[in-house]
Design an enzyme around this catalytic site. Structure first.
Site, PDB file in Angstrom:
ATOM      1  N   HIS A 121       3.070   0.928   1.740  1.00 37.35           N
ATOM      2  CA  HIS A 121       4.416   0.429   1.447  1.00 37.35           C
ATOM      3  C   HIS A 121       5.410   1.512   1.850  1.00 37.35           C
ATOM      4  O   HIS A 121       5.094   2.699   1.836  1.00 37.35           O
ATOM      5  CB  HIS A 121       4.502   0.143  -0.060  1.00 37.35           C
ATOM      6  N   ASP A 198      -1.232   5.317  -4.939  1.00 38.01           N
ATOM      7  CA  ASP A 198      -0.206   4.334  -5.277  1.00 38.01           C
ATOM      8  C   ASP A 198      -0.939   3.128  -5.850  1.00 38.01           C
ATOM      9  O   ASP A 198      -1.562   2.357  -5.133  1.00 38.01           O
ATOM     10  CB  ASP A 198       0.567   3.971  -4.008  1.00 38.01           C
ATOM     11  N   GLN A 201      -0.105  -2.130  -6.737  1.00 39.13           N
ATOM     12  CA  GLN A 201      -0.735  -3.437  -6.543  1.00 39.13           C
ATOM     13  C   GLN A 201      -2.101  -3.532  -7.200  1.00 39.13           C
ATOM     14  O   GLN A 201      -2.697  -4.612  -7.253  1.00 39.13           O
ATOM     15  CB  GLN A 201      -0.856  -3.737  -5.043  1.00 39.13           C
ATOM     16  N   LYS A 224       4.858  -5.290 -12.380  1.00 31.93           N
ATOM     17  CA  LYS A 224       3.818  -6.034 -11.663  1.00 31.93           C
ATOM     18  C   LYS A 224       2.627  -6.364 -12.566  1.00 31.93           C
ATOM     19  O   LYS A 224       1.715  -7.077 -12.154  1.00 31.93           O
ATOM     20  CB  LYS A 224       3.353  -5.243 -10.437  1.00 31.93           C
ATOM     21  N   CYS A 362       8.033  -4.695   3.064  1.00 28.39           N
ATOM     22  CA  CYS A 362       8.212  -3.227   3.012  1.00 28.39           C
ATOM     23  C   CYS A 362       6.989  -2.511   3.568  1.00 28.39           C
ATOM     24  O   CYS A 362       6.571  -1.473   3.049  1.00 28.39           O
ATOM     25  CB  CYS A 362       8.517  -2.762   1.592  1.00 28.39           C
TER      26      CYS A 362
END
Length: 404
Positions: A121, A198, A201, A224, A362
């Site tokens: 991202h 990261d 997600q 999220k 993104c």
């Protein structure tokens, strides 16, 4: 087993209509919907204990402080951090990544190398580019293949004693690829490099065990994973967090201030300057409790079934191509229809009540790799159903007929 009707009843927005049609919400990769228990918890905080934290001796301040720190403990347990002070409240994944890059500005020097992946991202690319421009370090990219998987042989070749930090997403937001982060963490450590994951997600779909992974940093967002927007977490190993300088200056992150010298507070407050989103932090703990009450085994089973069913149904459409066919994948499908712009499909099916994401998500380097302007992304959560997928497939077919 998941009682899908009971679960869906937890989410009031799922019963609404859009453009006169029942809402089909397949934009969970952008943000998840919120259960009533989370919505109520926000209201309860402001109704009953609204006060600033860590600074007051009065009852409300103490109640707010206790609730905030209890939430930190919940998140510590959820990700299996060794210490509660390794859990830093942030405004989201982007904030957490920028906190780390700011700290590494005092560590990197010309000739050092930062490794990022081709699946990232923008929020896990741009801060590192800015850092390299500032320090003279070099940014190197771990390539991907046509399936949307990182090429581990090339990752192995890129690692060297010049590598100071590796940064990679746990799961790709654009393609759903689950990266082999444990392997990457272990390899990075062989060269003495730190590694940041990261997890934005990943956290809606799985429980990351940061001690088992042995990552140095793990960043994620609350919104999220059924929590409020403007909330997030940066996990960092105690040794690394002690090594990095503060990201921001202000109240709360100090021990003593004079005009001659300031002494910084201990962890975690060193990185939590100013008044935080107190309600958000507390309610993020509520969201974690909710997801654990559903059970991540149940979540993964439901989402895998949705992924397999949607893949099968969508591939029935002539001219449809799915981008991202990794062996390890979560409930995200990015696709296009030959000769039709993704934005046009997204606009038409929105009129039928279906929320998907269109564009580059993104993640422009991924789109450049496939030489496309973007994709239609359907991202599923445990509260979605196969019946909703059927509705989407018929809507996509209708859009194809209209736009052909």
């Amino acid at each position: 087993m998941l009682d899908i009707n009971k679960v869906r009843a937890d989410f009031p927005i799922l019963s609404r209509t859009v453009n006169g049609k029942p809402l089909v919400y397949f934009d969970n990769g952008a943000t998840s919907q919120k259960p009533q228990i989370v919505i109520d918890a926000i209201s309860k905080y402001y109704h009953e204990i609204n006060a600033n934290i860590h600074r007051g001796v009065h009852t409300l301040s103490q109640l707010a402080t206790d609730a905030y720190e209890i939430a930190r403990g919940k998140i510590q347990n959820h990700i299996n951090a060794k210490f509660a002070h390794e859990v830093i409240f942030t405004s989201g994944t982007t904030h957490g990544i920028n906190l780390v890059t700011n700290g590494f500005a005092s560590i990197l020097k010309p000739g050092d190398e930062v490794l990022v992946s081709a699946l990232e991202h923008h929020s896990n690319i741009v801060p590192w580019q800015m850092l390299c421009e500032k320090t003279g370090a070099t940014l190197k990219v771990i390539p991907m293949n046509e399936n949307g998987e990182l090429v581990m042989a090339e990752f192995d070749k890129l690692l060297s004693n010049k590598t100071k930090i590796v940064t990679v997403n746990h799961i790709s937001n654009a393609l759903g690829t689950v990266n082999p982060v444990k392997y990457m963490i272990d390899k990075a450590h062989e060269f003495g490099a730190a590694i940041l994951i990261d997890g934005a997600q990943a956290v809606p779909h799985l429980k990351p065990d940061v001690q088992a992974l042995d990552c140095d940093f793990y960043a994620f967002s609350g919104h999220k994973m059924c929590g409020p927007t403007g909330t997030g977490i940066l996990y960092g190993k105690e040794a690394w967090l002690n090594k990095l300088p503060p990201y921001q200056g202000g109240g709360e992150m100090i021990k003593e201030v004079t005009f001659e010298k300031t002494t910084y507070a201990d962890l975690p407050h060193k990185f939590e300057a100013g008044t935080p989103d107190i309600a958000g932090g507390i309610v993020l703990g509520t969201a974690v409790d909710y997801l654990n009450s559903i059970g991540f085994e149940n979540i993964q089973k439901q989402e895998l079934e949705l992924l397999e069913y949607a893949t099968k149904r969508l591939l029935e459409i002539e001219g449809l191509r799915i981008y991202g066919t990794a062996k390890e994948k979560t409930s995200v499908i990015s696709f296009n229809i030959e000769g039709i712009h993704p934005y046009d499909v997204g606009t038409i099916i929105d009129k039928l009540g279906i929320a998907v994401r269109t564009g580059h998500h993104c993640a422009q380097p991924i789109m450049n790799f496939f030489n496309i302007p973007g994709t239609i992304r359907a991202s599923f959560s445990f509260y979605n159903t196969k019946e909703e997928i059927d509705v989407m497939v018929e809507a996509v077919k209708k859009a194809q007929l209209m736009l052909a």
